[in-house]
Scaffold this active site. Structure first.
Site, short mmCIF file in Angstrom:
data_model
loop_
_atom_site.label_atom_id
_atom_site.label_comp_id
_atom_site.label_asym_id
_atom_site.label_seq_id
_atom_site.Cartn_x
_atom_site.Cartn_y
_atom_site.Cartn_z
N ASP A 193 41.53 37.20 50.71
CA ASP A 193 40.88 37.53 49.43
C ASP A 193 41.44 38.79 48.80
OD1 ASP A 193 38.80 36.90 47.49
OD2 ASP A 193 37.81 38.72 48.20
N MET A 274 32.82 38.10 43.14
CA MET A 274 33.26 38.34 41.77
C MET A 274 34.71 38.78 41.68
SD MET A 274 30.72 37.58 39.85
CE MET A 274 31.37 38.24 38.32
N ARG A 275 35.39 38.94 42.82
CA ARG A 275 36.76 39.43 42.76
C ARG A 275 37.67 38.45 42.01
NH1 ARG A 275 37.52 40.99 47.75
NH2 ARG A 275 37.22 43.20 47.34
N ALA A 276 37.41 37.15 42.14
CA ALA A 276 38.24 36.16 41.46
C ALA A 276 38.17 36.33 39.95
CB ALA A 276 37.82 34.75 41.86
#
Length: 671
Positions: A193, A274-276
């Site tokens: 990730d 929420m990183r995407a």
């Protein structure tokens, strides 16, 4: 110093080149993970990128590459006086898979720190990579403790070295680029990730393009300097375009329509966290700047999704990465912004190369080569499986049942193998169990033992002040206990006695569950099958559970039960693997109902083969696949011969009545 292959001379691999260039434009995108088969220019392209990176201004004499315009106030070489600055090319630092912790983060002189209170610090690779590129080849093989350090540095933008109350902190912001071959194992989800983008690369199947690859490679090898000179103009053009895109980047507008499309896409594909969303937003902005625009369009959002989401939607290691592009297009169309931020299809791209091209690069074929094309994927599960003679009773492969959470099967005793999560072992990381004199460089100080060793000698050493007089002989290394990864070798009975489809489906489901457990515990796995008149190594020991799952899925059944042949082949696999990796201990999992047929005295021969494992102290477990109201108990007898234990398919489940943990202790106790 060797001349690197020019970035603009790389043939094809459009997605790979684009992902690297977007990170050069906006390092905040978060780096690139390059997945693909060997020999696909992964490392060549990454190493070539460093030559395109703009130079960086640094404080003269600073070992930590501080920016003279905003120096790090906590820099170990600071404080820095204004005015003393220079410039140098951006660095590309390679992190070897077998690097030590001190090589990565740096090392403190513990003796001087204790005796003199001086923070004598030797910077590591994280300091060298600050404001440059940190490249990890075969990143999936990186040891867990190094992965943890990388995660911390990537998250905080700084590296911390703390030893017994003595700490050093320095800035470490870098572009993280990793390459890997999925056949050798997958990445931990946490590190996966952390990579902003991912691309799948594969060799082109177009003869003309393959010819051009060979032609350029040979030309470079014959005359590296001359070849680089022929591409100098193209390299300069791309370098100038990166600089222009960086300058334009702050002016790019990410409207509400594009943001809505980004959020809807991430929600539609059910990515975690929420990183995407953040990575997609930064990538779409960089795409617009690379194309010379100040507005983000639908095509930018679409390309950003294709680069940022595939590695974030995998639910388990057996899922193939990728996106359903039809679903992606439907989502973008449904949530297109009314203000036009999500549109732009009717406005032609001002850049003739498009956002996917590096600019000024002649190619024999401009069509994308489909990195990550699904057509290339089945090879991992199709090729090379030997077909033993199964006779007329051979049946088509049965599908595996749904996997489940298994009990922990561990090797007894205390090992010293590679870091993992299965069996107890002496490791560099874990709980402290004692102290010893250091053998070589001190890495983990045991403070109490060091003070205890130095205390009786203080008067003889003339101590007069509050400081403790410490000598080299006083230092003590902490001994620690953690967990190791093992070689889990599956020996699977695929004979006619196992061929009932419902029964074989349950067996495959159990093995698949154990494979998933092996992935989570960082084991190597191997697969030996036996049926008919022979045994075969369906999969040599590897870190890729994907490959093992694919071979298991295509496993046919039928014929007699050459149990002895299966055990002897497994014994030979262990012998060879012991020569390659003597520190890694093995766990043999025999999946059978215990029957042995075919040849003279098959039962006696199987018993003699099993006793070879017991004589060598190999940990083993027999998964008893016998079913029906009448049980012969043959699997239990086999377990006794092996010196291991037997469990039924039901007992293998972690939630079974038998308990949550089952150690493989056999009929002996750990030393």
């Amino acid at each position: 110093m060797s001349t690197p292959f020019p970035f603009t001379a790389v043939v094809g691999q459009d997605d790979l080149r684009l992902a690297l260039l977007l990170n050069a434009v906006s390092p905040a995108v978060g780096g690139v993970l390059v997945r693909g088969e060997k020999g696909t220019a992964k490392s060549t392209a990454v190493r070539a990128l460093s030559a395109l990176m703009p130079e960086v201004d640094v404080v003269s004499g600073c070992r930590f590459s501080c920016d003279p315009h905003s120096p790090d106030p906590g820099c170990p070489d600071g404080p820095h006086e204004p005015g003393a600055s220079g410039s140098r090319p951006a660095r590309m630092v390679e992190l070897p898979v077998g690097a030590s912790e001190d090589r990565l983060v740096g090392a403190l002189d513990i003796e001087r720190a204790l005796a003199e209170g001086v923070k004598a610090f030797e910077p590591g690779l994280l300091a060298d990579a600050h404001r440059g590129i940190l490249y990890v080849d075969e990143v999936n093989l990186l040891h867990d403790h190094l992965v943890d350090l990388l995660l911390d540095a990537a998250a905080m933008g700084a590296s911390y070295v703390e030893r017994e109350g003595v700490s050093v902190r320095h800035a470490s912001k870098f572009l993280l680029v990793g390459t890997m071959n999925p056949e050798e194992g997958e990445l931990r989800p946490q590190l996966l990730d952390r990579f902003g983008l991912t691309v799948e690369v594969s060799a082109s199947r177009e003869p003309d393009q393959r010819v051009e690859v060979v032609r350029r490679r040979l030309a470079h090898d014959d005359d590296p300097a001359g070849f680089a000179a022929r591409w100098a103009d193209e390299e300069a053009a791309v370098r100038a375009r990166i600089v222009a895109a960086r300058e334009l980047l702050p002016s790019v507008r990410l409207g509400d329509g594009a943001l809505r499309q980004i959020a809807a896409t991430c929600a539609a594909f059910e990515v975690d966290g929420m990183r995407a969303d953040i990575v997609m937003a930064r990538t779409a902005t960089a795409l617009a700047a690379w194309a010379g625009r100040t507005d983000v369009r639908a095509e930018d959002v679409r390309q950003a999704a294709l680069l940022a989401l595939p590695h974030r939607r995998r639910r388990n290691p057996f899922d193939a990465p990728g996106l359903d592009e039809d679903k992606l297009d439907e989502t973008l169309e449904e949530f297109g912004g009314p203000d036009g931020d999500g549109g732009g299809d009717d406005d032609p791209d001002p850049d003739p190369d498009g956002p996917g091209g590096p600019g000024g690069q002649p190619e024999p074929d401009d069509a994308p080569q489909g990195d990550g094309d699904a057509a290339a994927r089945p090879e991992a599960g199709e090729g090379g499986e030997p077909q033993p003679s199964g006779g007329a009773g051979e049946q088509s492969p049965a599908r595996a049942a749904e996997p489940f959470r298994t009990k922990v099967l561990s090797v007894p005793g205390l090992g010293e193998g590679a870091a993992g999560r299965r069996s107890r072992a002496r490791t560099e990381h874990g709980r402290t169990t004692g102290a010893r004199r250091p053998q070589g460089a001190l890495t983990k100080l045991h403070l109490a033992a060091t003070v205890q060793a130095a205390a009786p000698h203080q008067r003889a050493r003339g101590r007069s002040g509050p400081g403790l007089v410490v000598r080299r002989d006083d230092l003590r290394q902490a001994t620690r206990e953690g967990r190791e990864g093992n070689l889990v070798l599956f020996v699977v009975d695929a004979s006619g006695s196992m061929a009932a489809r419902q029964r074989m489906s349950a067996v495959k489901g159990a093995v698949l569950s154990l494979l998933l457990d092996a992935y989570q515990r960082r084991d190597k796995v191997g697969l030996v099958t036996f049926r008919g008149s022979a045994a075969d190594v369906a999969l040599p020991p590897t870190s890729s559970v994907d490959a093992a799952a694919a071979r298991l899925e295509s496993l046919p059944t039928g014929g007699r039960t050459p149990l002895a042949a299966g055990l002897l082949r497994a014994h030979e696999v262990l012998r060879v693997e012991r020569l390659r990796d003597p520190a890694r201990r093995a766990l043999v999992v025999v999946v059978t109902d215990g029957r042995a047929t075919g040849g003279p005295e098959p039962v006696a021969l199987a018993g003699r083969a099993a006793r070879l494992f017991a004589a060598e102290g190999v940990a083993s477990v027999v998964v008893d696949c016998e079913s029906g109201p009448v049980r012969l108990g043959l699997a239990g007898r086999l377990a006794d011969e092996l010196g291991g234990t037997a469990v039924t398919l039901d007992e293998l489940r972690a939630d079974s009545i038998a308990g949550l943990v089952k150690d493989v202790q056999g009929n002996r106790r750990a030393a």
